[in-house]
Design a protein around this motif. Structure first.
Motif, PDB file in Angstrom:
ATOM      1  N   LEU A   3      56.699 -38.761 103.457  1.00 46.00           N
ATOM      2  CA  LEU A   3      57.022 -38.090 101.958  1.00 46.00           C
ATOM      3  C   LEU A   3      56.543 -39.060 100.970  1.00 46.00           C
ATOM      4  O   LEU A   3      56.443 -40.098 100.780  1.00 46.00           O
ATOM      5  CB  LEU A   3      58.501 -38.114 101.744  1.00 46.00           C
ATOM      6  N   ARG A   4      56.114 -38.313  99.694  1.00 49.24           N
ATOM      7  CA  ARG A   4      55.681 -39.085  98.736  1.00 49.24           C
ATOM      8  C   ARG A   4      57.010 -39.194  97.811  1.00 49.24           C
ATOM      9  O   ARG A   4      57.611 -38.387  97.419  1.00 49.24           O
ATOM     10  CB  ARG A   4      54.786 -38.024  97.820  1.00 49.24           C
ATOM     11  N   THR A   5      57.159 -40.450  97.379  1.00 51.13           N
ATOM     12  CA  THR A   5      58.485 -40.673  96.362  1.00 51.13           C
ATOM     13  C   THR A   5      58.035 -40.925  95.120  1.00 51.13           C
ATOM     14  O   THR A   5      57.211 -41.902  94.843  1.00 51.13           O
ATOM     15  CB  THR A   5      59.146 -41.849  96.909  1.00 51.13           C
ATOM     16  N   ASP A  35      64.718 -32.873  79.423  1.00 52.28           N
ATOM     17  CA  ASP A  35      63.747 -31.592  79.681  1.00 52.28           C
ATOM     18  C   ASP A  35      62.403 -32.128  80.161  1.00 52.28           C
ATOM     19  O   ASP A  35      61.900 -31.732  80.786  1.00 52.28           O
ATOM     20  CB  ASP A  35      63.574 -31.226  78.186  1.00 52.28           C
ATOM     21  N   GLY A  36      62.083 -33.583  80.002  1.00 51.33           N
ATOM     22  CA  GLY A  36      60.978 -34.162  80.532  1.00 51.33           C
ATOM     23  C   GLY A  36      60.942 -34.195  81.946  1.00 51.33           C
ATOM     24  O   GLY A  36      60.304 -34.038  82.779  1.00 51.33           O
ATOM     25  N   LYS A  37      62.429 -34.429  82.565  1.00 54.14           N
ATOM     26  CA  LYS A  37      62.448 -34.470  84.076  1.00 54.14           C
ATOM     27  C   LYS A  37      62.268 -33.301  84.611  1.00 54.14           C
ATOM     28  O   LYS A  37      61.416 -33.088  85.854  1.00 54.14           O
ATOM     29  CB  LYS A  37      64.029 -35.139  84.410  1.00 54.14           C
ATOM     30  N   ALA A  38      62.750 -32.349  83.890  1.00 59.63           N
ATOM     31  CA  ALA A  38      62.423 -30.897  84.604  1.00 59.63           C
ATOM     32  C   ALA A  38      61.205 -30.478  84.338  1.00 59.63           C
ATOM     33  O   ALA A  38      60.456 -29.736  85.398  1.00 59.63           O
ATOM     34  CB  ALA A  38      63.281 -29.744  83.514  1.00 59.63           C
ATOM     35  N   ASP A  39      60.553 -30.918  83.428  1.00 54.17           N
ATOM     36  CA  ASP A  39      58.873 -30.634  83.214  1.00 54.17           C
ATOM     37  C   ASP A  39      58.149 -31.271  84.462  1.00 54.17           C
ATOM     38  O   ASP A  39      57.081 -30.980  85.032  1.00 54.17           O
ATOM     39  CB  ASP A  39      58.379 -31.166  81.969  1.00 54.17           C
ATOM     40  N   ALA A  40      58.438 -32.569  84.738  1.00 54.78           N
ATOM     41  CA  ALA A  40      58.094 -33.536  85.646  1.00 54.78           C
ATOM     42  C   ALA A  40      58.056 -32.655  87.151  1.00 54.78           C
ATOM     43  O   ALA A  40      57.301 -32.797  87.895  1.00 54.78           O
ATOM     44  CB  ALA A  40      58.471 -34.825  85.543  1.00 54.78           C
ATOM     45  N   VAL A  41      59.357 -32.362  87.313  1.00 52.54           N
ATOM     46  CA  VAL A  41      59.655 -31.752  88.540  1.00 52.54           C
ATOM     47  C   VAL A  41      58.624 -30.391  88.706  1.00 52.54           C
ATOM     48  O   VAL A  41      58.099 -30.341  89.840  1.00 52.54           O
ATOM     49  CB  VAL A  41      61.171 -31.314  88.740  1.00 52.54           C
ATOM     50  N   ALA A  42      58.695 -29.667  87.627  1.00 52.16           N
ATOM     51  CA  ALA A  42      57.831 -28.411  87.677  1.00 52.16           C
ATOM     52  C   ALA A  42      56.091 -28.804  87.963  1.00 52.16           C
ATOM     53  O   ALA A  42      55.759 -28.155  88.763  1.00 52.16           O
ATOM     54  CB  ALA A  42      57.961 -27.742  86.300  1.00 52.16           C
ATOM     55  N   ALA A  43      55.788 -29.814  87.207  1.00 56.30           N
ATOM     56  CA  ALA A  43      54.396 -30.386  87.510  1.00 56.30           C
ATOM     57  C   ALA A  43      54.307 -30.579  88.950  1.00 56.30           C
ATOM     58  O   ALA A  43      53.384 -30.414  89.634  1.00 56.30           O
ATOM     59  CB  ALA A  43      54.152 -31.470  86.640  1.00 56.30           C
ATOM     60  N   ARG A  45      55.884 -29.653  91.825  1.00 58.79           N
ATOM     61  CA  ARG A  45      55.787 -28.540  92.599  1.00 58.79           C
ATOM     62  C   ARG A  45      54.457 -27.949  92.587  1.00 58.79           C
ATOM     63  O   ARG A  45      54.197 -27.133  93.671  1.00 58.79           O
ATOM     64  CB  ARG A  45      56.972 -27.539  91.819  1.00 58.79           C
ATOM     65  N   GLN A  46      53.531 -28.132  91.669  1.00 62.80           N
ATOM     66  CA  GLN A  46      52.081 -27.640  92.086  1.00 62.80           C
ATOM     67  C   GLN A  46      51.510 -28.313  93.242  1.00 62.80           C
ATOM     68  O   GLN A  46      50.665 -27.599  93.778  1.00 62.80           O
ATOM     69  CB  GLN A  46      51.344 -27.867  90.825  1.00 62.80           C
ATOM     70  N   ASP A  47      52.078 -29.328  93.710  1.00 64.53           N
ATOM     71  CA  ASP A  47      51.515 -29.879  94.629  1.00 64.53           C
ATOM     72  C   ASP A  47      52.231 -29.987  96.209  1.00 64.53           C
ATOM     73  O   ASP A  47      51.877 -30.178  97.524  1.00 64.53           O
ATOM     74  CB  ASP A  47      51.703 -31.643  94.468  1.00 64.53           C
ATOM     75  N   GLY A  48      53.406 -29.200  95.908  1.00 65.21           N
ATOM     76  CA  GLY A  48      54.203 -28.963  97.077  1.00 65.21           C
ATOM     77  C   GLY A  48      55.808 -28.906  96.994  1.00 65.21           C
ATOM     78  O   GLY A  48      56.211 -28.732  95.883  1.00 65.21           O
ATOM     79  N   VAL A  49      56.244 -28.867  97.942  1.00 64.76           N
ATOM     80  CA  VAL A  49      57.799 -28.667  97.866  1.00 64.76           C
ATOM     81  C   VAL A  49      58.417 -30.092  97.274  1.00 64.76           C
ATOM     82  O   VAL A  49      58.207 -31.244  97.553  1.00 64.76           O
ATOM     83  CB  VAL A  49      58.481 -28.744  99.251  1.00 64.76           C
TER      84      VAL A  49
END
Length: 163
Positions: A3-5, A35-43, A45-49
Motif C-alpha cells: 500500500l502507498r502511505t 478542507d485541504g485534507k478532504a481535497d487531498a483525499v479526493a485527489a 482517489r483519482q489514483d485508486g481506493v
C-alpha cells in the motif's frame, strides 16, 4: 502490504517530518486544514481506493471523502460517526490488522460463492435430466451450505497481531 502511505496532517512540517521518518513514510503533507485534507483525499482517489485514518474533528471531512474511513475509538465522536470502521483502541498499528481481516473476509466470500455456484452448476443439470433424486439434491444443497459455513469458520483462527 503493498500500500502507498501518505501522512496528511494539520501538524507542523517539523513534527510531520519526524513522524514520517520514524515510520518510513515518504509522502508527507503537513499544515493541512480540514478542507485541504478532504481535497487531498479526493485527489488521491483519482489514483485508486483511498483509506483515511483519523481521530479528530478536523479529520471528519476527509474521512467522509475517503472510500474507507477508519477512526480511532479514542478520538472524537465526529470521527467515529463519519468513519465506516472504528478501531477499538487508539493504536494506528491496528489499521494493518483491519486491512488484513478485510482481505481475508473478502477471500472467504469469494470461496463461498465459488463452491455454492459449483454445487449448483453440477446439481441443477443432473436434477433437470433426472439423474439426481430429490433426496440426493437436498443433501447436496445442505452439503453446499455446510461447506460454505465451515470455510467461513476458518476465519476464527485468524492470527491477529495482538497489539
Amino acid at each position: 502490504m503493498g500500500l502507498r502511505t501518505v501522512l496528511l496532517t494539520g501538524d507542523s512540517r517539523g513534527a510531520a517530518d519526524a513522524v514520517a521518518q520514524a515510520l518510513g513514510i515518504e509522502d508527507v503533507r503537513a499544515d493541512v486544514l480540514p478542507d485541504g485534507k478532504a481535497d487531498a483525499v479526493a485527489a488521491l482517489r483519482q489514483d485508486g481506493v483511498v483509506a483515511m485514518v483519523g481521530d479528530g474533528i478536523n479529520d471528519g471531512p476527509a474521512l467522509a471523502a475517503a472510500d474507507i474511513g477508519i477512526a480511532m475509538a479514542t478520538g472524537t465522536d465526529v470521527a467515529m460517526e463519519t468513519a465506516g470502521i472504528t478501531l477499538m483502541r487508539g493504536d494506528p498499528a491496528l489499521v494493518a490488522d483491519a486491512i488484513d481481516v478485510s482481505r481475508r473476509t473478502t477471500a472467504k466470500i469469494r470461496q463461498g460463492l465459488f463452491w455454492a455456484f459449483a454445487y449448483n452448476i453440477v446439481g441443477i443439470p443432473l436434477a433437470a435430466l433426472g439423474y439426481l433424486s430429490p433426496l440426493i439434491a437436498g443433501a447436496a444443497m445442505a452439503a453446499s451450505s455446510v461447506s460454505v459455513v465451515a470455510n467461513a469458520l476458518l476465519m476464527r483462527g485468524w492470527p491477529a497481531s495482538g497489539r
